[in-house]
Design a protein around this motif. Structure first.
Motif, PDB file in Angstrom:
ATOM      1  N   PHE A  77       4.873  20.008 -16.907  1.00  0.00           N
ATOM      2  CA  PHE A  77       5.968  19.603 -17.787  1.00  0.00           C
ATOM      3  C   PHE A  77       6.943  20.766 -17.870  1.00  0.00           C
ATOM      4  CE2 PHE A  77       7.973  19.761 -21.973  1.00  0.00           C
ATOM      5  CZ  PHE A  77       8.654  18.558 -21.938  1.00  0.00           C
ATOM      6  N   ILE A  78       8.193  20.497 -17.624  1.00  0.00           N
ATOM      7  CA  ILE A  78       9.222  21.526 -17.653  1.00  0.00           C
ATOM      8  C   ILE A  78      10.333  21.054 -18.581  1.00  0.00           C
ATOM      9  CG2 ILE A  78      10.933  22.791 -16.305  1.00  0.00           C
ATOM     10  CD1 ILE A  78       9.077  22.214 -13.836  1.00  0.00           C
ATOM     11  N   GLN A  79      10.751  21.927 -19.488  1.00  0.00           N
ATOM     12  CA  GLN A  79      11.856  21.577 -20.394  1.00  0.00           C
ATOM     13  C   GLN A  79      12.798  22.766 -20.516  1.00  0.00           C
ATOM     14  OE1 GLN A  79      10.764  20.103 -24.284  1.00  0.00           O
ATOM     15  NE2 GLN A  79      12.809  19.246 -24.555  1.00  0.00           N
ATOM     16  N   TRP A  80      14.065  22.465 -20.458  1.00  0.00           N
ATOM     17  CA  TRP A  80      15.126  23.460 -20.573  1.00  0.00           C
ATOM     18  C   TRP A  80      15.934  23.092 -21.806  1.00  0.00           C
ATOM     19  CZ3 TRP A  80      16.277  27.818 -17.893  1.00  0.00           C
ATOM     20  CH2 TRP A  80      17.531  28.356 -18.050  1.00  0.00           C
ATOM     21  N   VAL A  81      16.043  24.007 -22.748  1.00  0.00           N
ATOM     22  CA  VAL A  81      16.790  23.763 -23.991  1.00  0.00           C
ATOM     23  C   VAL A  81      17.885  24.811 -24.100  1.00  0.00           C
ATOM     24  CG1 VAL A  81      16.643  23.530 -26.500  1.00  0.00           C
ATOM     25  CG2 VAL A  81      14.692  22.868 -25.078  1.00  0.00           C
ATOM     26  N   GLU A  82      19.082  24.366 -24.460  1.00  0.00           N
ATOM     27  CA  GLU A  82      20.210  25.284 -24.605  1.00  0.00           C
ATOM     28  C   GLU A  82      20.762  25.210 -26.029  1.00  0.00           C
ATOM     29  OE1 GLU A  82      22.781  25.492 -20.797  1.00  0.00           O
ATOM     30  OE2 GLU A  82      22.013  23.432 -20.929  1.00  0.00           O
ATOM     31  N   TRP A  83      20.898  26.381 -26.628  1.00  0.00           N
ATOM     32  CA  TRP A  83      21.519  26.515 -27.946  1.00  0.00           C
ATOM     33  C   TRP A  83      22.778  27.346 -27.750  1.00  0.00           C
ATOM     34  CZ3 TRP A  83      16.221  27.185 -27.357  1.00  0.00           C
ATOM     35  CH2 TRP A  83      15.397  26.362 -28.121  1.00  0.00           C
ATOM     36  N   GLU A  84      23.912  26.690 -27.650  1.00  0.00           N
ATOM     37  CA  GLU A  84      25.167  27.419 -27.506  1.00  0.00           C
ATOM     38  C   GLU A  84      25.872  27.441 -28.856  1.00  0.00           C
ATOM     39  OE1 GLU A  84      27.668  26.794 -24.038  1.00  0.00           O
ATOM     40  OE2 GLU A  84      26.085  25.515 -23.224  1.00  0.00           O
ATOM     41  N   ASP A 108      -1.400  27.954 -10.443  1.00  0.00           N
ATOM     42  CA  ASP A 108      -0.706  29.037 -11.149  1.00  0.00           C
ATOM     43  C   ASP A 108       0.742  29.217 -10.717  1.00  0.00           C
ATOM     44  OD1 ASP A 108      -2.340  29.816 -13.136  1.00  0.00           O
ATOM     45  OD2 ASP A 108      -2.922  31.726 -12.270  1.00  0.00           O
ATOM     46  N   THR A 109       1.443  28.120 -10.538  1.00  0.00           N
ATOM     47  CA  THR A 109       2.861  28.162 -10.207  1.00  0.00           C
ATOM     48  C   THR A 109       3.613  27.283 -11.194  1.00  0.00           C
ATOM     49  OG1 THR A 109       2.794  26.237  -8.745  1.00  0.00           O
ATOM     50  CG2 THR A 109       2.375  28.386  -7.733  1.00  0.00           C
ATOM     51  N   LEU A 110       4.910  27.463 -11.270  1.00  0.00           N
ATOM     52  CA  LEU A 110       5.750  26.490 -11.954  1.00  0.00           C
ATOM     53  C   LEU A 110       5.635  25.244 -11.103  1.00  0.00           C
ATOM     54  CD1 LEU A 110       7.911  26.208 -14.217  1.00  0.00           C
ATOM     55  CD2 LEU A 110       9.615  26.654 -12.462  1.00  0.00           C
ATOM     56  N   ARG A 111       5.439  24.106 -11.595  1.00  0.00           N
ATOM     57  CA  ARG A 111       5.150  22.894 -10.824  1.00  0.00           C
ATOM     58  C   ARG A 111       3.686  22.941 -10.366  1.00  0.00           C
ATOM     59  NH1 ARG A 111       8.945  19.918  -9.218  1.00  0.00           N
ATOM     60  NH2 ARG A 111       8.168  19.410  -7.176  1.00  0.00           N
ATOM     61  N   ALA A 112       2.816  23.396 -11.249  1.00  0.00           N
ATOM     62  CA  ALA A 112       1.414  23.607 -10.904  1.00  0.00           C
ATOM     63  C   ALA A 112       0.721  22.320 -10.477  1.00  0.00           C
ATOM     64  CB  ALA A 112       0.665  24.214 -12.088  1.00  0.00           C
ATOM     65  N   SER A 113      -0.101  22.436  -9.467  1.00  0.00           N
ATOM     66  CA  SER A 113      -0.984  21.385  -8.989  1.00  0.00           C
ATOM     67  C   SER A 113      -2.371  22.000  -8.971  1.00  0.00           C
ATOM     68  CB  SER A 113      -0.608  20.952  -7.580  1.00  0.00           C
ATOM     69  OG  SER A 113       0.755  20.891  -7.393  1.00  0.00           O
ATOM     70  N   THR A 114      -3.019  21.969 -10.086  1.00  0.00           N
ATOM     71  CA  THR A 114      -4.261  22.720 -10.236  1.00  0.00           C
ATOM     72  C   THR A 114      -5.481  21.970  -9.738  1.00  0.00           C
ATOM     73  OG1 THR A 114      -3.249  23.698 -12.183  1.00  0.00           O
ATOM     74  CG2 THR A 114      -5.579  24.072 -11.893  1.00  0.00           C
ATOM     75  N   VAL A 129      22.618  21.233 -29.762  1.00  0.00           N
ATOM     76  CA  VAL A 129      21.521  21.575 -28.855  1.00  0.00           C
ATOM     77  C   VAL A 129      21.485  20.547 -27.724  1.00  0.00           C
ATOM     78  CG1 VAL A 129      19.009  21.718 -28.648  1.00  0.00           C
ATOM     79  CG2 VAL A 129      20.147  22.655 -30.654  1.00  0.00           C
ATOM     80  N   THR A 130      21.289  21.023 -26.517  1.00  0.00           N
ATOM     81  CA  THR A 130      21.104  20.120 -25.373  1.00  0.00           C
ATOM     82  C   THR A 130      19.781  20.452 -24.700  1.00  0.00           C
ATOM     83  OG1 THR A 130      22.275  21.582 -23.849  1.00  0.00           O
ATOM     84  CG2 THR A 130      23.586  19.876 -24.961  1.00  0.00           C
ATOM     85  N   SER A 131      19.244  19.478 -24.022  1.00  0.00           N
ATOM     86  CA  SER A 131      17.963  19.697 -23.371  1.00  0.00           C
ATOM     87  C   SER A 131      17.828  18.789 -22.155  1.00  0.00           C
ATOM     88  CB  SER A 131      16.828  19.417 -24.358  1.00  0.00           C
ATOM     89  OG  SER A 131      15.582  19.636 -23.743  1.00  0.00           O
ATOM     90  N   ARG A 132      17.068  19.288 -21.194  1.00  0.00           N
ATOM     91  CA  ARG A 132      16.685  18.511 -20.020  1.00  0.00           C
ATOM     92  C   ARG A 132      15.193  18.760 -19.796  1.00  0.00           C
ATOM     93  NH1 ARG A 132      20.823  21.291 -16.233  1.00  0.00           N
ATOM     94  NH2 ARG A 132      20.103  22.905 -17.619  1.00  0.00           N
ATOM     95  N   SER A 133      14.523  17.766 -19.244  1.00  0.00           N
ATOM     96  CA  SER A 133      13.087  17.934 -18.997  1.00  0.00           C
ATOM     97  C   SER A 133      12.662  17.096 -17.803  1.00  0.00           C
ATOM     98  CB  SER A 133      12.275  17.531 -20.238  1.00  0.00           C
ATOM     99  OG  SER A 133      12.315  16.123 -20.417  1.00  0.00           O
ATOM    100  N   ILE A 134      11.436  17.339 -17.391  1.00  0.00           N
ATOM    101  CA  ILE A 134      10.818  16.535 -16.328  1.00  0.00           C
ATOM    102  C   ILE A 134       9.313  16.747 -16.384  1.00  0.00           C
ATOM    103  CG2 ILE A 134      10.851  18.258 -14.490  1.00  0.00           C
ATOM    104  CD1 ILE A 134      11.776  14.527 -14.140  1.00  0.00           C
ATOM    105  N   GLN A 135       8.586  15.757 -15.947  1.00  0.00           N
ATOM    106  CA  GLN A 135       7.149  15.874 -15.719  1.00  0.00           C
ATOM    107  C   GLN A 135       6.815  14.980 -14.537  1.00  0.00           C
ATOM    108  OE1 GLN A 135       4.579  13.558 -16.388  1.00  0.00           O
ATOM    109  NE2 GLN A 135       5.452  12.087 -17.784  1.00  0.00           N
TER     110      GLN A 135
END
Length: 171
Positions: A103-110, A79-85, A115-121
């Motif tokens: 899975f984490i994704q950051w999306v920016e609408w300026e 139950d955390t961001l970066r969960a290891s359940t 649109v720009t985005s970054r992600s990781i898993q």
């Protein structure tokens, strides 16, 4: 517990919390706290010789066995961001994560900008192909808390492509 791998008791807390999270999820009675504490402390003493090993010694991102295999230290927890359940307990006493909401994704609408985005898993973009260089290509970034760019636009895709194969319509 912040599950950040900094606290001296993070490894113990990680071992302790899983059975309670599971019983809450399954809607079953909680396990006996004393028994879980004994189980967790015995595990840490047997495999690490201490009650307070760094969480990164206990919790591992292990994927594959071949050329692209990884064995990297993790932080995070239930139950955390970066969960290891869920994890497998390996013969060396370390916990190999096999499931988590990571899975984490950051999306920016300026305004006025594309649109720009970054992600990781935790693993890579080819998790079912262990012979691919993309099998674990995001793992090192994930454990360092870094994101990679997501290329939405044709120009960005072409500029960042490692290779390109032209496919023609053969009708």
């Amino acid at each position: 517990m912040a599950a950040d791998g900094i606290g001296e008791a993070d490894a113990l807390a990680l071992l302790m919390i899983r059975p309670f999270m599971g019983s809450s999820y399954q809607n079953t009675p909680w396990p006996d706290a004393q028994e879980e504490l004994e189980r967790s402390t015995e595990h840490l003493m047997e495999h690490f010789g201490r009650l307070d090993p760094p969480m990164s010694d206990l919790l591992r991102l292990r994927q594959g066995k071949g050329k692209y295999a990884v064995d990297l230290p993790l932080d995070g927890g239930s139950d955390t961001l970066r969960a290891s359940t869920l994890w497998d307990v390996d013969d060396d006493g370390r916990l190999s994560v096999r499931h988590g909401d990571s899975f984490i994704q950051w999306v920016e609408w300026e305004a006025g900008k594309p649109v720009t985005s970054r992600s990781i898993q935790p693993f890579g973009s080819a998790t079912t192909r262990p012979d691919s260089p993309h099998y674990t290509d995001q793992s090192a970034l994930f454990v360092r808390h870094r994101l990679k760019p997501v290329h939405f636009w044709r120009g960005d895709v072409l500029a960042n492509a490692a290779s390109r194969k032209v496919v023609t319509n053969a009708r």
